[in-house]
Design a protein around this motif. Structure first.
Motif, mmCIF file in Angstrom:
data_model
loop_
_atom_site.group_PDB
_atom_site.id
_atom_site.type_symbol
_atom_site.label_atom_id
_atom_site.label_comp_id
_atom_site.label_asym_id
_atom_site.label_seq_id
_atom_site.Cartn_x
_atom_site.Cartn_y
_atom_site.Cartn_z
ATOM 1 N N ALA A 226 -107.506 -30.660 -27.494
ATOM 2 C CA ALA A 226 -107.148 -29.590 -27.673
ATOM 3 C C ALA A 226 -107.257 -28.925 -28.736
ATOM 4 N N ILE A 227 -107.910 -27.531 -28.565
ATOM 5 C CA ILE A 227 -108.046 -26.268 -30.199
ATOM 6 C C ILE A 227 -107.888 -25.599 -29.663
ATOM 7 N N THR A 228 -106.632 -24.992 -30.104
ATOM 8 C CA THR A 228 -106.483 -24.191 -29.440
ATOM 9 C C THR A 228 -106.873 -23.199 -29.949
ATOM 10 N N SER A 229 -106.616 -21.286 -30.402
ATOM 11 C CA SER A 229 -106.815 -20.225 -30.822
ATOM 12 C C SER A 229 -106.830 -20.362 -32.117
ATOM 13 N N LEU A 230 -107.922 -20.032 -32.233
ATOM 14 C CA LEU A 230 -108.274 -19.599 -33.909
ATOM 15 C C LEU A 230 -108.315 -19.253 -34.674
ATOM 16 N N GLY A 231 -108.286 -18.366 -35.931
ATOM 17 C CA GLY A 231 -108.114 -17.949 -36.671
ATOM 18 C C GLY A 231 -108.694 -18.020 -37.983
ATOM 19 N N LEU A 232 -108.136 -16.874 -39.403
ATOM 20 C CA LEU A 232 -108.519 -17.739 -40.247
ATOM 21 C C LEU A 232 -107.149 -18.151 -40.759
ATOM 22 N N GLU A 233 -107.012 -18.771 -41.766
ATOM 23 C CA GLU A 233 -105.668 -19.545 -42.410
ATOM 24 C C GLU A 233 -105.743 -20.838 -43.265
ATOM 25 N N HIS A 234 -104.677 -20.882 -44.593
ATOM 26 C CA HIS A 234 -105.399 -21.687 -45.109
ATOM 27 C C HIS A 234 -106.833 -21.460 -45.847
ATOM 28 N N THR A 235 -106.378 -20.342 -46.301
ATOM 29 C CA THR A 235 -108.856 -20.226 -46.484
ATOM 30 C C THR A 235 -108.363 -20.950 -47.618
ATOM 31 N N SER A 236 -107.994 -21.379 -48.266
ATOM 32 C CA SER A 236 -108.213 -21.789 -49.944
ATOM 33 C C SER A 236 -108.241 -23.600 -49.993
ATOM 34 N N ASN A 303 -92.806 -14.586 -16.571
ATOM 35 C CA ASN A 303 -91.913 -13.434 -18.066
ATOM 36 C C ASN A 303 -93.005 -14.134 -18.966
ATOM 37 N N PHE A 304 -93.462 -14.253 -19.010
ATOM 38 C CA PHE A 304 -94.734 -15.207 -20.221
ATOM 39 C C PHE A 304 -95.200 -14.427 -20.520
ATOM 40 N N ASN A 305 -94.684 -13.844 -21.259
ATOM 41 C CA ASN A 305 -96.073 -12.690 -22.574
ATOM 42 C C ASN A 305 -97.689 -13.787 -22.776
ATOM 43 N N ASP A 306 -99.036 -12.578 -23.023
ATOM 44 C CA ASP A 306 -100.353 -12.997 -23.060
ATOM 45 C C ASP A 306 -100.119 -14.685 -24.043
ATOM 46 N N VAL A 307 -99.787 -14.474 -24.877
ATOM 47 C CA VAL A 307 -100.455 -15.842 -25.587
ATOM 48 C C VAL A 307 -99.353 -16.653 -24.818
ATOM 49 N N GLN A 308 -98.195 -16.286 -24.292
ATOM 50 C CA GLN A 308 -97.707 -17.540 -23.902
ATOM 51 C C GLN A 308 -97.970 -18.118 -22.861
ATOM 52 N N GLY A 382 -92.292 -17.181 -35.528
ATOM 53 C CA GLY A 382 -92.658 -17.517 -36.404
ATOM 54 C C GLY A 382 -94.127 -16.621 -36.882
ATOM 55 N N ALA A 383 -94.252 -16.451 -36.464
ATOM 56 C CA ALA A 383 -95.662 -15.304 -36.188
ATOM 57 C C ALA A 383 -96.384 -15.974 -37.990
ATOM 58 N N HIS A 384 -96.957 -16.510 -38.366
ATOM 59 C CA HIS A 384 -97.163 -16.902 -39.871
ATOM 60 C C HIS A 384 -98.887 -16.191 -39.761
ATOM 61 N N THR A 385 -99.679 -15.583 -39.354
ATOM 62 C CA THR A 385 -101.133 -15.144 -39.629
ATOM 63 C C THR A 385 -101.265 -13.477 -39.020
ATOM 64 N N ILE A 386 -102.281 -13.249 -39.129
ATOM 65 C CA ILE A 386 -102.058 -11.481 -39.047
ATOM 66 C C ILE A 386 -102.258 -11.363 -37.704
ATOM 67 N N GLU A 387 -103.313 -12.270 -37.033
ATOM 68 C CA GLU A 387 -103.383 -12.149 -35.486
ATOM 69 C C GLU A 387 -102.106 -12.608 -34.596
ATOM 70 N N SER A 388 -100.909 -13.317 -34.956
ATOM 71 C CA SER A 388 -99.962 -13.678 -34.513
ATOM 72 C C SER A 388 -98.938 -12.850 -34.438
ATOM 73 N N LEU A 389 -99.004 -12.158 -36.449
ATOM 74 C CA LEU A 389 -98.248 -10.992 -36.512
ATOM 75 C C LEU A 389 -98.005 -9.833 -35.401
ATOM 76 N N LYS A 390 -99.563 -8.948 -35.306
ATOM 77 C CA LYS A 390 -99.759 -7.950 -34.212
ATOM 78 C C LYS A 390 -99.032 -8.057 -33.103
ATOM 79 N N LEU A 391 -99.248 -9.519 -32.622
ATOM 80 C CA LEU A 391 -98.617 -10.198 -31.108
ATOM 81 C C LEU A 391 -96.930 -10.357 -31.317
ATOM 82 N N CYS A 392 -96.776 -10.165 -32.419
ATOM 83 C CA CYS A 392 -95.330 -11.181 -32.287
ATOM 84 C C CYS A 392 -94.394 -9.095 -32.132
#
Length: 534
Positions: A226-236, A303-308, A382-392
């Motif tokens: 499985a490869i779940t949703s991708l975004g920019l993280e740990h870019t260094s 009661n699952f949101n879009d991410v769930q 525990g949202a820790h990316t820009i995308e997940s924080l917006k959803l949170c």
């Protein structure tokens, strides 16, 4: 301590001159940590208890240090030897690659939703009668949360048994003092040993960071990926473009495997398709959750949101794919007949009772979790990316849309996350912002399950975040909704909880609190809450 105190006083004075309220309570825990490290010599080899195991585990190279070393190695030069190191440590600990191949693995990589997808898959397969092993990270309170059998964390006794087995084998065969695996690396080895000994039917394996060079990528018997949703993280570490990220994540694809993913950005899909073609793997895009058919409409989950929902659909497909390959471990003849009748790589849209039960039994603390504490309602993610924080933030606003309560934020971020951008997203939605290190209390003990994340985790960064919050107030002016927003810095989560109690009591009010930015912050909060109950 003097330097921290001086800089803190200067900072408070400057903010007071700007006529904004900010309370700074600063303490350095570095000296406590250094003192705790000296306890190592008194701990190792005395008694094989869980506490001694955790203390010894914490004495290994921390994740933060490992990541710092990886920055120069993991970008595009191909010099990373993490997987090769894992092979070496496996052999030294007593497992050959052929023995590891006896584990049937579902391997999950991605930026967002890895843990939830794995937990949902684990729940579905457990409901189908499969003996599951599940390895994830990070833990929230106890290290044992990372290694699960049939959905439950292993016992402390079982963890300690395999920790000492692995640790002593590695310690006896090391070529020099530093020839030992780092924290996460060691836990991965322990998980493999435990899953082999406990004879699980399947291992649901969550990647740590990336995929191509992650130490979990030592597994070879992987037909379901499985490869779940991708975004920019740990870019260094992973690269600074989505193409780089996709290449790293898709490194777990194995020859002739079925690869499941969600709709990704075009540049990511191009890379994933190319890597599937290279390894003769078949790519599947999971359907929308709403497309599934429920035999009993009264059991439909609403009661699952879009991410769930996205994660649930992925888990459904992963579970079906693995089950159709392994009908020999299933005891339910009706399910076996269905699997043989519809022997397709991906699941048709009719959910069986096992899948429905698994979805209903799903629990994953720290993700879209709501807790009531005294006069505070805590919204935890525990949202820790820009995308997940917006959803949170969207989730928090939806949950509190009819609440007249004051809105408060508890925030911290770790690693190379873009705290600046995250704070800009959150600003304007809260009456008060609180910043704390990811520690339950200032007492530091090397036997604490979360000790490995405490090093360097003091108030200095939190003061920077509070400073930035105040600058946002200066630059943007008071909003009509939150005209008197304030910033506060605390030593630890226990102090945050005391502050919340005082606020709700003094003003005789309920408070809505969003806790986000880091799973380590979430874990520290849950730990502090449990300590108060005890």
């Amino acid at each position: 301590m003097l330097t921290v105190l001086t800089s803190t006083l200067v900072f408070v004075h400057r903010l007071c001159m700007q006529q904004h309220q900010i309370m700074v309570r600063s303490v350095s825990i570095s000296s406590k940590i250094k003192n705790a490290v000296s306890e190592k010599q008194e701990i190792i080899g005395v008694v094989d208890t869980y506490e001694k195991a955790i203390a010894t585990l914490n004495s290994l190279q921390s994740n933060a240090t490992t990541l710092a070393h990886s920055i120069a190695l993991r970008q595009h030069n191909g010099k990373c030897t993490q997987v090769q190191q894992t092979v070496k440590y496996l052999k030294r600990s007593g497992i050959t690659c052929n023995e590891l191949d006896s584990l049937s693995v579902i391997h999950v990589a991605g930026t967002k939703g890895k843990g939830s997808t794995c937990a949902l898959t684990d729940s579905i397969l457990s409901a189908a009668g499969v003996r599951t092993g599940f390895f994830s990270s990070p833990h929230l309170i106890h290290v044992t949360e990372r290694i699960r059998i049939n959905g439950s964390p292993v016992s402390r006794e079982l963890f300690a048994k395999y920790f000492w087995k692995v640790y002593r084998s590695l310690d006896k065969t090391k070529e020099h003092d530093k020839d030992m695996p780092a924290y996460f690396h060691c836990l991965t080895l322990i998980a493999f040993h435990l899953f082999l000994a406990e004879k699980v039917d399947v291992v649901i394996l969550e990647v740590g960071i990336g995929g191509e060079h992650d130490c979990t990528n030592v597994v070879r018997n992987t037909k379901t990926v499985a490869i779940t949703s991708l975004g920019l993280e740990h870019t260094s570490i992973l690269g600074d473009t989505l193409t780089d990220i996709a290449w790293q994540k898709s490194g777990i694809i194995k020859p002739d495997s079925d690869v499941f993913t969600v709709t990704q950005p075009d540049e990511c899909m191009k890379v994933i398709r190319a890597r599937c073609a290279e390894r003769n793997a078949k790519l599947h895009i999971v359907p929308l959750f709403k497309e599934y058919n429920w035999s009993d409409s009264s059991k439909r989950i609403n009661n699952f949101n879009d991410v769930q929902q996205l994660n649930a659909s992925m888990a459904i497909q992963l579970s079906w794919n693995w089950l159709r390959r392994n009908t020999n471990v299933i005891k339910n003849q009706q399910l076996i007949d269905l699997l043989l009748e519809h022997n397709a790589s991906s699941l048709h849209l009719n959910l069986t009772n096992e899948f429905v039960t698994g979805l209903h039994n799903f629990s994953w603390p720290g993700r879209f979790q709501v807790l009531q504490r005294k006069r505070q309602r805590l919204y935890i993610d525990g949202a820790h990316t820009i995308e997940s924080l917006k959803l949170c933030l969207d989730w928090f606003k939806l949950q509190t849309r009819n609440s007249p309560n004051r809105k408060m934020l508890l925030f911290n971020v770790t690693g190379d996350r873009d705290a600046e951008k995250m704070l800009c997203i959150l600003y304007g939605s809260f009456d008060c912002a609180m910043f704390s290190p990811n520690i339950p209390s200032v007492a530091v003990n090397i036997s604490n399950d979360s000790y490995s994340i405490l090093q360097g985790n003091n108030c200095e960064k939190c003061t920077i975040y509070a400073n930035r919050w105040t600058e946002l107030m200066n630059n943007n002016g008071p909003s009509s909704e939150r005209p008197h927003s304030s910033a506060h810095v605390f030593n630890c989560i226990a102090d945050v909880l005391s502050f919340l109690d005082a606020e709700s009591t003094e003003n005789n009010e309920e408070i809505d609190v969003l806790i986000t930015g880091s799973l380590h912050l979430v874990g520290a909060t849950l730990s502090a809450l449990s300590e108060q109950v005890e």
